[in-house]
Design an enzyme around this catalytic site. Structure first.
Site, short mmCIF file in Angstrom:
data_model
loop_
_atom_site.label_atom_id
_atom_site.label_comp_id
_atom_site.label_asym_id
_atom_site.label_seq_id
_atom_site.Cartn_x
_atom_site.Cartn_y
_atom_site.Cartn_z
N TYR A 153 0.86 -1.19 0.00
CA TYR A 153 0.00 0.00 0.00
C TYR A 153 0.89 1.23 0.00
O TYR A 153 1.88 1.29 0.73
CB TYR A 153 -0.87 0.01 1.26
N GLU A 187 -3.22 7.48 -4.12
CA GLU A 187 -3.11 6.20 -3.43
C GLU A 187 -2.99 5.08 -4.44
O GLU A 187 -3.70 5.09 -5.45
CB GLU A 187 -4.36 6.01 -2.55
#
Lengths: 291, 365, 365, 291
Positions: C100, C183
């Site tokens: 992530y 993101e």
């Protein structure tokens, strides 16, 4: 106390290399002699967990800072990574970085020094021998045995030439408040002005010896700062015989574009009524006269 | 290290700075079949690192039909003593006005400084003397990736706005390629837009590895050898060879030679922690220089081991007289080794220099 | 404004971040003849701005042979109530491990903050709860054009070094495209290298002009109309319409409504220097909202001219009761105009809010 | 004196626009009233040579600085060029920039604020009403007539809400040492902490009113700074009724990622033993209790 004292806890970045390990030992010998903390931690990426002369080594400044309350770092890393290492120290809240490393690309040095400033971190060097406050703290590679506690501040762009002068002073019975080598690169962190101002504030320094060389005009700025601070001053400029456009050892010691030659520097210093020594051995003599 | 014009322009081109159509040749044969796009006239430029190249005959404008012949002539020339190994052939630009722009590092402010002049085509020093108002400067923090707009406005003044993006591109060239000095003189406006009509670029010797440059062409063969040993070395023209540790101490030794009426043959800083082999190489290198009559070794410092240094000097075994000043660990042992082998060790810098100067004067009698 | 996955990936791709082969379609017909390069399976992803899209059926893996049929099904769906107007078809990556990474702005430090977790594919909030040690953060000064090496080392820890350049590229995406949040979750390692398997990008509404975005899709039609008037406007669900000048004063008015047991229908900040026409438009806009029973106008400030405001309210002539609190220049005239036209002007914020809440309660009885 | 006094000479960037011209006039009316210098120069590129309400306009800050000794600048330029204008002021040695401008792209603001810091320049705002020190100096757009000299410092992320509170204070006879609007954007220069520290140092301020709103956590940091400086404190947080993920007027007033909502802010402030007013009209009452 100028850049630190006995209570300063020191980090060494590039701790496991030859130079780093060798000087961790010397710095800590000095720290033991004066009863200081000295080097309490080292950093070399990938070498975390090792020890160098009893000093624990970490993978990053962050890891070292998690365990130790250091406020100053001495850099022995290679030139290619030195800019990054200065920034790493500054990012992690270290207040003073002494960058011994030479051959740092000048753009790296410039960026790292600006970034350090943004983070409230001062940089001495790069390409410098560091600083020594006799009886208190040694940060870097200066041979401590040549020095003697006293009230003359020595600031210089050079390494061994500084030792030469300090040796002369000590032999003539003139002690030093602190000795600072600001480095021989064209772009350096602490300049003559910064160091002179620290001398003015340290409560110990009565007179300053300023050792310059060809290239740039930092000497004149430093002399003006000393005058403004009311400090007596003796200067010496190396390189009166240096030819133009040739780099005299130090990356910063180059007379470029007709600027920065020693003779015109000396002329400008004398115009400021500053005493200029013709050779290193004259310095103690001139100092006696003004002290 | 200085790049040649065509090398500088190759980098400019990568950053979108228009440099005009052209190519570099190493022999007149390389022209064949490539002259189509030049129009009537071609600029023939010798690729030599020489100031005042134009006035010295290194730049001519040729009829396109004559370009081969003119190139042959150019290859046969020496420009201020430098042979012509490469020639840049370029289209002749329809120049409207010439400007000057350069970027360097301001040591005192520790920032990049950009110098712009509305009087291009002449040397900036000349403009500074004759029309200083034509020159404008701005200082750009090394943390800025682009030049802020207000700075470009201040820099250009009344000059055309279309110069602004080119100057910003040049700033990126400078920062991203480790520039020490980058200069476009002249930067020209034409009916076809803005062009860099010349290109100068000096790069940081400490960053050559990043630029993919393996050999520093600015060094002589002996300087290169010294560099590979890790020495800082500069050749001069006197008779006293000088080896010191530390740039300042070595410079200071040279100065004292001059003060006492001598002339140094060189500057050689062996650097920190000089051991036997390094000292031996340094002494040999200096002794090799023609005209060296006497050699000074002036080493001082905490790390230097005097016995090792002494052994290095003895090992070199050069024919010239070597006068030594050493201070550090094992001084007594060092003195013994030197004395035993007929070398003289003196206590101070003043002593060693004055003895060397005297020895030279005697030799000259 | 939030970009959709395929829009974010278009930007990623420009910066050299590998996103895998794929293309976006607006109808199943656009698939024809373009499915060659997918291999056996295709990922079919609804391009909707919905959290938890995967669990809601917005992402499926289809046999390549079935992709048209599966796309048709997807177009027919609503994902959490949002119709599917575009689908991204992508190659199925041979994922080895998921990571992530996100970048946002740390308001307190005024720096970019990069968040990395070795546990990708789950929401970062969940990782923060369940395995906080998997999360690492670094703060990058807005003056840095690249992430320094030491920061990347600190960020990645034991994660593969090959992620570093992708994270640096993402940092440039963020800085150079006015990111508010960027993101990649998951960022995946595969036998073919590192890929951004998803893409999220929220851009700064104040910088849409630089990104070539003309319409802020995040706004409802009424919000867009309010924006074009220069109002800050948020729709809520109560019965008391609120018009204030200044965000803080308007927010505070809303809060007092809540404290006194009422419910605000909206937030509308008319901004500075509210004149007759602006006030009139604002009152009309709020009155239009379904369910608004009473409207508060609470304006204060040095520049505001009370007579102009009063005229604006009268001009709007809406059917709901309008309760006014005004302080500024020409207060007396303003009061007179309002009184004459049957509007009530009250002296304080507390008064005007409490009267409005009471009026609503009465209406509800 | 907190960000300046009567002797402060002020520059206005964006002098020739409606807002700029209007507020040059108001600032100078106030300056005349208190006997200060006020706005002595304006800047609008391309409009050099004009005058605005008797104030000369220059093409660049550099040109203005060559003629006037200004130390503070107030910005009324459009959002698109505001970052550049802040940097221009900082580059030219201006110590304080008050950025009234709203709709500055946040990356521009962040870069400009960092660059200003590097150059020793403080930024108030962007998207702020500026600051007012009653009897001394008005920098920005605050309505001066609501204010009254005294010893309560007011610091706020809001504009009109600040006027509301200042009005309440003045009407209840409580004067202000200075009033500072730090701005409603997510990234601002001077924070609550910075302003509180200035209040602590100004020798005038006895108590502080801190007016916050949803988004971020700057209020808590400011409250801690006030406690550490020994200043009495009353706070008010706007937005208890604000829904998450909606921008409440100010770009910075947004509850994002579950963080920055008013209720948890209030809870954290109360945990620090800080007095939190429920509504603006409670502030003077609570202030009376602790003064």
């Amino acid at each position: 106390m100028i850049y630190g004292d006995k209570k300063t806890k020191v980090l060494v970045q590039g701790a496991t290399g030859n130079q780093g390990a060798f000087h961790i030992n010397l710095m800590n010998e000095y720290a033991r002699e004066v009863g200081g903390f000295g080097v309490v931690a080292g950093v070399t990426p990938g070498k975390g967990g090792q020890e160098v002369h009893g000093v624990p080594v970490y993978n990053s400044v962050r890891e070292a800072m998690a365990e130790h309350d250091v406020t100053a770092s001495v850099l022995f890393v290679p030139g290619k990574v030195a800019g990054d290492s200065i920034m790493e120290a500054a990012y992690n809240g270290i207040e003073l970085v002494v960058a011994i490393t030479e051959h740092i690309p000048v753009h790296d040095a410039m960026k790292a020094i600006a970034y350090a400033k943004l983070n409230g971190c001062s940089v001495i060097g790069p390409n410098c021998p560091g600083t020594l406050t006799p009886g208190e703290l040694k940060l870097g590679i200066m041979p401590a045995h040549l020095s003697k506690k006293g009230n003359v501040g020595v600031v210089s762009r050079s390494g061994t030439l500084t030792y030469e002068v300090v040796n002369e002073l000590t032999m003539k019975g003139i002690g030093q408040s602190s000795v600072v080598g600001i480095g021989g690169d064209p772009v350096i962190g602490q300049t003559f002005v910064d160091v002179v101002n620290r001398f003015a504030d340290d409560g110990e320094t009565k007179a300053v010896v300023l050792i310059g060389e060809v290239g740039g005009n930092l000497e004149e700025e430093g002399a003006i700062a000393a005058r403004d601070a009311g400090l007596s001053l003796v200067t010496y400029i190396a390189g009166v015989s240096a030819p133009p456009e040739k780099r005299m050892g130090h990356a910063g010691a180059i007379i470029a574009g007709g600027e920065g030659d020693a003779k015109s520097k000396i002329k400008r210093l004398e115009a400021l009524d500053v005493t200029v020594a013709r050779k290193p051995s004259d310095i103690p003599v001139l100092l006696r006269e003004i002290l | 290290m200085k790049l040649l014009e065509y090398e500088a322009k190759d980098i400019y081109r990568k950053y979108g700075i228009p440099v005009g159509f052209g190519f570099v040749i190493s022999s007149p044969d390389e022209i064949d079949g490539r002259i189509r796009d030049f129009g009537d006239e071609v600029v023939v430029k010798a690729q030599v690192d020489v100031g005042g190249r134009g006035k010295a005959g290194g730049v001519i404008i040729a009829k396109t039909a004559d370009v081969r012949e003119e190139s042959e002539k150019m290859f046969a020339k020496q420009i201020k003593g430098v042979p012509v190994e490469k020639i840049l052939l370029e289209e002749k630009l329809p120049i409207e006005k010439e400007y000057y722009v350069s970027i360097t590092i301001d040591r005192s402010r520790r920032e990049n400084v950009i110098i712009f002049s509305s009087e291009g085509g002449v040397e900036i020093e000349q403009t500074a003397r004759e029309n200083p108002d034509a020159i404008r400067k701005i200082w750009v923090s090394p943390l800025l990736h682009d030049i802020p707009s207000f700075m470009l406005r201040n820099l250009l003044g009344d000059a055309p706005k279309e110069l602004a993006p080119v100057i910003n591109d040049l700033y990126r060239v400078f920062c991203e390629n480790d520039g020490i000095l980058v200069e476009i003189n002249p930067l020209v406006t034409t009916s076809k837009g803005v062009f860099a009509a010349d290109g100068k670029f000096i790069v940081d010797d400490n960053a050559l590895y990043r630029l993919g440059i393996e050999v520093n062409r600015d060094l002589t063969e002996r300087e290169r050898r010294a560099e590979s040993c890790g020495f800082s070395y500069v050749e001069l023209s006197g008779q006293i060879g000088v080896i010191g540790n530390g740039a300042g101490l070595t410079m200071s030794t040279l100065d004292m030679i001059e003060i006492l009426g001598g002339k140094a043959a060189n500057f050689l800083d062996v650097g920190g922690g000089a051991g036997e082999d390094r000292v031996c190489s340094a002494v040999k290198l200096v002794a090799e220089m023609p005209g060296v009559k006497v050699i000074i070794v002036n080493l001082l410092g905490g790390i230097t081991r005097c016995d090792e240094v002494a052994r290095g000097i003895v090992k070199a075994g050069v024919s010239q007289q070597v006068l030594v000043r050493l201070a550090g660990t094992n001084e007594a042992e060092g003195r013994e080794i030197l004395n035993k082998n007929g070398y003289k060790m003196l206590p101070t810098m003043d002593d060693v220099v004055s003895e060397a100067v005297d020895a030279c004067k005697e030799a000259a009698l």
